[in-house]
Design a protein around this motif. Structure first.
Motif, PDB file in Angstrom:
ATOM      1  N   GLU A 507      43.674  28.851  32.536  1.00 57.28           N
ATOM      2  CA  GLU A 507      44.114  30.199  32.162  1.00 57.28           C
ATOM      3  C   GLU A 507      44.672  30.226  30.737  1.00 57.28           C
ATOM      4  OE1 GLU A 507      45.305  31.793  36.638  1.00 57.28           O
ATOM      5  OE2 GLU A 507      46.832  30.909  35.339  1.00 57.28           O
ATOM      6  N   GLU A 510      41.719  30.106  28.425  1.00 55.92           N
ATOM      7  CA  GLU A 510      40.994  31.384  28.407  1.00 55.92           C
ATOM      8  C   GLU A 510      41.726  32.385  27.522  1.00 55.92           C
ATOM      9  OE1 GLU A 510      39.526  34.903  31.510  1.00 55.92           O
ATOM     10  OE2 GLU A 510      40.653  33.166  32.238  1.00 55.92           O
ATOM     11  N   GLU A 511      43.037  32.433  27.643  1.00 56.47           N
ATOM     12  CA  GLU A 511      43.829  33.326  26.789  1.00 56.47           C
ATOM     13  C   GLU A 511      43.683  32.930  25.321  1.00 56.47           C
ATOM     14  OE1 GLU A 511      48.486  34.295  25.735  1.00 56.47           O
ATOM     15  OE2 GLU A 511      47.988  33.667  27.785  1.00 56.47           O
ATOM     16  N   ARG A 514      40.484  34.204  23.947  1.00 49.94           N
ATOM     17  CA  ARG A 514      40.498  35.643  23.697  1.00 49.94           C
ATOM     18  C   ARG A 514      41.247  35.958  22.392  1.00 49.94           C
ATOM     19  NH1 ARG A 514      41.815  36.137  29.247  1.00 49.94           N
ATOM     20  NH2 ARG A 514      43.948  36.778  28.742  1.00 49.94           N
TER      21      ARG A 514
END
Length: 582
Positions: A507, A510-511, A514
């Protein structure tokens, strides 16, 4: 080539961008904002999926179940408790050394020895800097790879007796014309490096005893106070291959978050002129006048030519030593801070123009060079949530009544409310929608290469300043010891969760992806950047098995020497035939 050519141009003015950022909570599309200033926007929550972000930051609630109880975590916490005397001892030794940036010979050696004695392999000279090192421990598959940051440099003029709430420099250098104070840990880096090293070892012990896969890399970092060490090492690839990076810094609260910092450029300016005598100053190219003129000109920038998020400050490092001697060399050192590299570059360019104007006005010759350049920090929301959950799980430092009296006495001497040390874990809150500036850190460059978690502990009482003798006084006090041990536990507990909860690491990545989708990090240090090094003592080179100079470094460096001649004052005036004045 401009050092920010890699940043995408948008056509938006700074006023437009701030307006967009301020209105983002009202539901405006984020696409134009992400192109206005990509580095600033990536560090804001506007870079994340709007569907996962609350319209109002006040609606945010921190998750409560991310920190998991585990035998591995218990093992790490227990190791810190059993070895608290060793940890405090390392903290106080580095505090006593109080060595300046790029010359932390004893401090870096002590930290590396602590890690080596606990099973870490040491590699010296990271990034070409003698007091930088990488300590590595690996177990099982070696994945994931988690990084820790260790700093150990002190600050000039901040010497102070430990545990004393009134100003009393431990090192006082007598000079009847200009007394000075010695170096002191007014930023708490003795504790920063110590707690991180303790957390790294505690995690390694848990990995061995509980058979956890992974690698711990501890990066001994030189010259954070000059914002040199990590940015150089990141450019050299020293931090490549990490899955997450866990960091902390002494503070006035027990808190974490995912806010940003200011990007920064650091330049040294040297003015070269001619000799002169105070009794006959005519015909002198006065370098002291040049640094005075430059500082005056840059002060005029503050009122009408600096954004609210910007910071500009300087130190006159070398100029006249006696009123009757005109120095041929005077130097002044500037920091320019702003919310992104592009904005910091604009501010520094204005400062350079002031330097050129000062040289022109004083008929001196100007030389200047880039000393450091760092990005704004890229936070990680998921990482901060994990850290906060572990801070709550471990609990705040348990200050004794004597600690709180000491904290209040420090606040009293500073003229601030007497509240003592913060004894609670601060609520986790989103960063402000519009970044309004602040400090800088070379951890920022790491944060653009790997998901980074940052936190702080109440190492000094509220109202007292960082970079002050007040902080030096706490850095080796009982209160400072408590918060150092607490920091070690927060770091170790969070790292154990990173090793045992791959979902959270995924996670965080993934952040990170982004946030960085619209921008590519590039070092602000150009190729051919000249490292600002000091030659190590022979004993240090022998112990660390390093050769001098490092590869690619020319030693000694080129000297900065004045070759100026006296200015032309025009034809001599004829002798006067007027009678003398009565």
């Amino acid at each position: 080539m401009c050092e920010t050519d890699h940043l995408e141009s948008s056509g938006f003015s700074r006023r437009d961008m701030l307006g967009l950022l301020g209105a983002a909570g009202a539901g405006l599309a984020v696409t134009p904002i992400l192109t206005a200033d990509p580095a600033l926007a990536a560090a804001s929550d506007l870079a994340l999926d709007p569907k996962t972000q609350p319209a109002d930051p006040g609606d945010y609630e921190a998750p409560t179940k991310l920190a998991v109880d585990s035998p591995a975590k218990d093992t790490a916490m227990s190791w810190i408790d059993r070895h608290s005397d060793d940890i405090v001892g390392l903290n106080d030794r580095i505090w006593e050394f109080a060595e300046p940036s790029l010359a932390e010979w004893n401090s870096s050696w002590a930290e590396a020895q602590f890690l080596q004695a606990n099973g870490f392999q040491i590699q010296w000279g990271a990034g070409g800097m003698p007091t930088a090192f990488v300590a590595t421990f690996s177990n099982g598959t070696g994945k994931p790879v988690i990084g820790f940051s260790g700093e150990y440099d002190a600050l000039p003029g901040l010497s102070q007796e430990k545990g004393k709430p009134q100003h009393s420099p431990l090192v006082y250098n007598h000079d009847p014309y200009a007394p000075t104070y010695g170096y002191g840990h007014g930023c708490g880096h003795n504790s920063l490096g110590t707690a991180a090293a303790a957390a790294a070892v505690a995690t390694a012990v848990a990995m061995r005893s509980r058979r956890l896969d992974g690698t711990i890399k501890f990066f001994g970092s030189t010259a954070e106070e000059q914002l040199v060490g990590k940015s150089v090492s990141v450019k050299a690839g020293v931090y490549d291959g990490l899955d997450a990076f866990v960091d902390w810094h002494p503070a006035s609260s027990n808190s974490t978050g995912w806010g940003s910092t200011n990007a920064m450029y650091s330049y040294a300016f040297h003015f070269l002129g001619t000799d002169g005598h105070g009794g006959s100053p005519l015909g002198t190219r006065a370098t002291q006048d040049a640094v005075t003129a430059m500082s005056m000109l840059t002060e005029f920038l503050r009122e009408s030519d600096q954004a609210p998020s910007s910071r500009m400050h300087y130190a006159i490092r070398q100029t006249g030593q006696a009123p009757n001697v005109f120095p041929t060399l005077s130097s002044i050192w500037y920091f320019a801070r702003e919310g992104s590299p592009a904005r910091a570059r604009i501010l520094m360019d204005k400062i350079i123009k002031c330097a050129e104007a000062a040289a022109m006005a004083t008929s001196t010759r100007l030389q200047y060079q880039l000393m450091a350049g760092v990005w704004n920090q890229l936070g990680n929301k998921r990482g901060a949530e994990l850290m906060h959950a572990n801070m709550v799980q471990v609990g705040p430092p348990a200050f004794a009544s004597a600690d709180q009296e000491f904290g209040k006495a420090l606040q009293r001497s500073n003229g601030t409310p007497e509240t003592g040390f913060a004894d609670k874990i601060s609520e986790l809150k989103p960063p402000a929608p519009v970044f309004m500036g602040g400090g800088s850190t070379d951890v920022a460059d790491i944060s653009w290469r790997v998901p980074t978690i940052s936190m702080g502990t109440a190492h000094q009482p509220a109202g007292t300043k960082n970079h002050s003798w007040h902080h030096t006084a706490t850095a080796a006090s009982h209160a400072g010891h408590l918060t150092t041990l607490a920091a070690a536990k927060y770091l170790a507990a969070t790292t154990v969760d990173l090793l045992t909860q791959p979902k959270i690491v995924a996670e965080m990545k993934e952040e990170f992806a982004r946030r960085t989708a619209k921008i590519q990090w590039k070092s602000l240090l150009p190729d051919g950047y000249q490292l600002p090094l000091y030659e190590p003592p022979k004993w240090f080179l022998e112990r660390t098995r390093q050769a001098w100079p490092p590869r690619g470094v020319t030693w000694p460096p080129k000297r900065i020497v004045s070759t100026e001649t006296a200015p032309d004052l025009g034809p001599e005036l004829p002798p006067s035939n007027l009678p003398p004045l009565e």
